[in-house]
Scaffold this motif. Structure first.
Motif, mmCIF file in Angstrom:
data_model
loop_
_atom_site.group_PDB
_atom_site.id
_atom_site.type_symbol
_atom_site.label_atom_id
_atom_site.label_comp_id
_atom_site.label_asym_id
_atom_site.label_seq_id
_atom_site.Cartn_x
_atom_site.Cartn_y
_atom_site.Cartn_z
ATOM 1 N N ILE A 33 70.952 45.950 52.993
ATOM 2 C CA ILE A 33 70.161 46.692 54.090
ATOM 3 C C ILE A 33 68.868 47.568 53.331
ATOM 4 O O ILE A 33 67.757 47.464 53.788
ATOM 5 C CB ILE A 33 71.074 47.651 54.634
ATOM 6 C CG1 ILE A 33 72.063 46.851 55.539
ATOM 7 C CG2 ILE A 33 70.475 48.769 55.403
ATOM 8 C CD1 ILE A 33 73.458 47.630 55.983
ATOM 9 N N ILE A 34 69.360 48.119 52.108
ATOM 10 C CA ILE A 34 68.418 48.909 51.401
ATOM 11 C C ILE A 34 66.992 48.064 50.849
ATOM 12 O O ILE A 34 65.734 48.453 51.239
ATOM 13 C CB ILE A 34 68.790 49.659 50.054
ATOM 14 C CG1 ILE A 34 69.861 50.580 50.767
ATOM 15 C CG2 ILE A 34 67.650 50.361 49.367
ATOM 16 C CD1 ILE A 34 70.715 51.181 49.600
ATOM 17 N N GLY A 35 67.394 46.796 50.497
ATOM 18 C CA GLY A 35 66.258 45.839 50.039
ATOM 19 C C GLY A 35 65.307 45.623 51.224
ATOM 20 O O GLY A 35 64.192 45.338 51.287
ATOM 21 N N ASP A 36 66.183 45.284 52.399
ATOM 22 C CA ASP A 36 65.351 44.901 53.599
ATOM 23 C C ASP A 36 64.362 46.031 54.090
ATOM 24 O O ASP A 36 63.249 45.807 54.568
ATOM 25 C CB ASP A 36 66.181 44.533 54.828
ATOM 26 C CG ASP A 36 66.865 43.135 54.735
ATOM 27 O OD1 ASP A 36 66.312 42.407 53.663
ATOM 28 O OD2 ASP A 36 67.828 42.776 55.342
ATOM 29 N N VAL A 37 64.940 47.471 54.049
ATOM 30 C CA VAL A 37 64.266 48.613 54.486
ATOM 31 C C VAL A 37 62.781 48.616 53.624
ATOM 32 O O VAL A 37 61.512 48.864 54.032
ATOM 33 C CB VAL A 37 64.938 49.600 54.495
ATOM 34 C CG1 VAL A 37 64.145 50.960 54.701
ATOM 35 C CG2 VAL A 37 66.019 49.720 55.462
ATOM 36 N N ILE A 38 63.161 48.515 52.231
ATOM 37 C CA ILE A 38 61.869 48.472 51.146
ATOM 38 C C ILE A 38 61.002 47.489 51.419
ATOM 39 O O ILE A 38 59.753 47.549 51.511
ATOM 40 C CB ILE A 38 62.589 48.677 49.729
ATOM 41 C CG1 ILE A 38 63.302 49.876 49.472
ATOM 42 C CG2 ILE A 38 61.547 48.512 48.819
ATOM 43 C CD1 ILE A 38 64.175 49.663 48.158
ATOM 44 N N ASP A 39 61.602 46.289 51.637
ATOM 45 C CA ASP A 39 60.764 45.050 51.768
ATOM 46 C C ASP A 39 59.776 45.255 53.098
ATOM 47 O O ASP A 39 58.658 44.973 53.009
ATOM 48 C CB ASP A 39 61.651 43.834 52.050
ATOM 49 C CG ASP A 39 60.744 42.664 51.910
ATOM 50 O OD1 ASP A 39 59.705 42.458 51.182
ATOM 51 O OD2 ASP A 39 60.965 41.813 52.780
ATOM 52 N N GLY A 40 60.212 45.868 54.139
ATOM 53 C CA GLY A 40 59.440 45.869 55.409
ATOM 54 C C GLY A 40 58.702 47.285 55.401
ATOM 55 O O GLY A 40 58.004 47.436 56.427
ATOM 56 N N TYR A 41 58.890 48.162 54.477
ATOM 57 C CA TYR A 41 58.265 49.507 54.652
ATOM 58 C C TYR A 41 56.524 49.358 54.202
ATOM 59 O O TYR A 41 56.423 48.629 53.010
ATOM 60 C CB TYR A 41 58.929 50.372 53.552
ATOM 61 C CG TYR A 41 58.232 51.832 53.723
ATOM 62 C CD1 TYR A 41 58.326 52.451 54.890
ATOM 63 C CD2 TYR A 41 57.569 52.374 52.605
ATOM 64 C CE1 TYR A 41 57.940 53.968 54.980
ATOM 65 C CE2 TYR A 41 57.082 53.656 52.766
ATOM 66 C CZ TYR A 41 57.148 54.172 53.883
ATOM 67 O OH TYR A 41 56.697 55.542 53.981
ATOM 68 N N GLU A 42 55.856 49.836 54.689
ATOM 69 C CA GLU A 42 54.238 49.832 54.473
ATOM 70 C C GLU A 42 53.962 51.282 53.892
ATOM 71 O O GLU A 42 53.803 52.154 54.817
ATOM 72 C CB GLU A 42 53.612 49.413 55.666
ATOM 73 C CG GLU A 42 53.842 48.132 56.297
ATOM 74 C CD GLU A 42 52.861 47.604 57.078
ATOM 75 O OE1 GLU A 42 51.753 48.257 57.466
ATOM 76 O OE2 GLU A 42 53.248 46.697 57.805
ATOM 77 N N PRO A 43 53.808 51.482 52.624
ATOM 78 C CA PRO A 43 53.635 52.687 52.245
ATOM 79 C C PRO A 43 52.226 53.293 52.255
ATOM 80 O O PRO A 43 51.252 52.631 52.425
ATOM 81 C CB PRO A 43 53.818 52.481 50.592
ATOM 82 C CG PRO A 43 53.557 51.163 50.475
ATOM 83 C CD PRO A 43 53.895 50.479 51.740
#
Length: 178
Positions: free
Chosen positions: A130-140
């Motif tokens: 879940i954490i990896g997916d959130v990081i992967d989908g996050y646009e900083p």
């Protein structure tokens, strides 16, 4: 955004912000919170508790005191009273809110533990995915790098498998950052 999985003590990490795996009361007890409190000093615990309680999934920012960071972002992935179990939703929300808050603060680097997967009892492999997916989908906006930190060999291996990160994909020098 650069993403690394590293093994070590979160309290020994250097970054703009470190994320605390918090309960909704923001009282810093054991695990990640205890490690950060021991290194930063009791003032960190007091400032965090003064900001609580918060809703599940919310975050609070405090000074980092004696840690090698500017901020500690306390991410409430578990309820502090009664049912201490984290949920997929609380892990997802607290991770997303920690990333957004780091960006709002202008942070370029962030160290993030496996939120909800320690004392809160959420499955490590599921939580890491879940954490990896959130990081992967996050646009900083300002955030350039996230270090997903594991304390033990078992955590490190589980996080690498769950996030699909192999040794060759890890950034050079990530071990030196510990």
């Amino acid at each position: 955004m650069e993403f690394d999985v590293v093994q070590g003590d979160i309290a020994a990490q250097s970054a703009d912000a470190l994320v605390n795996a918090a309960g909704t009361s923001l009282r810093m007890g054991s695990g990640v919170a205890g490690a950060l409190r021991r290194e930063a000093g009791e003032e960190l615990n007091q400032e965090a508790m003064d900001e609580g309680p918060v809703d599940l999934g919310d975050v609070v920012v405090t000074d980092a005191y004696d840690l090698d960071a500017e901020y500690v972002i306390h991410a409430a992935a578990m309820a502090h009273y009664g049912d201490r179990q984290a949920t997929a939703e609380s892990v997802r929300d607290s991770t997303r809110n920690a990333l957004e808050t780091a960006d709002e603060l202008g942070c370029r680097s962030l160290v993030l533990p496996a939120l909800g997967c320690g004392v809160a009892g959420f499955d490590l492999a599921d939580g890491a995915a879940i954490i990896g997916d959130v990081i992967d989908g996050y646009e900083p906006e300002t955030l350039e790098g996230v270090r997903f930190i594991a304390y033990s060999d078992e955590e490190y291996d589980a996080i690498r498998v769950a996030t699909g990160t192999t040794e060759s994909e890890l950034s050079e020098g990530s071990e030196a950052d510990q």
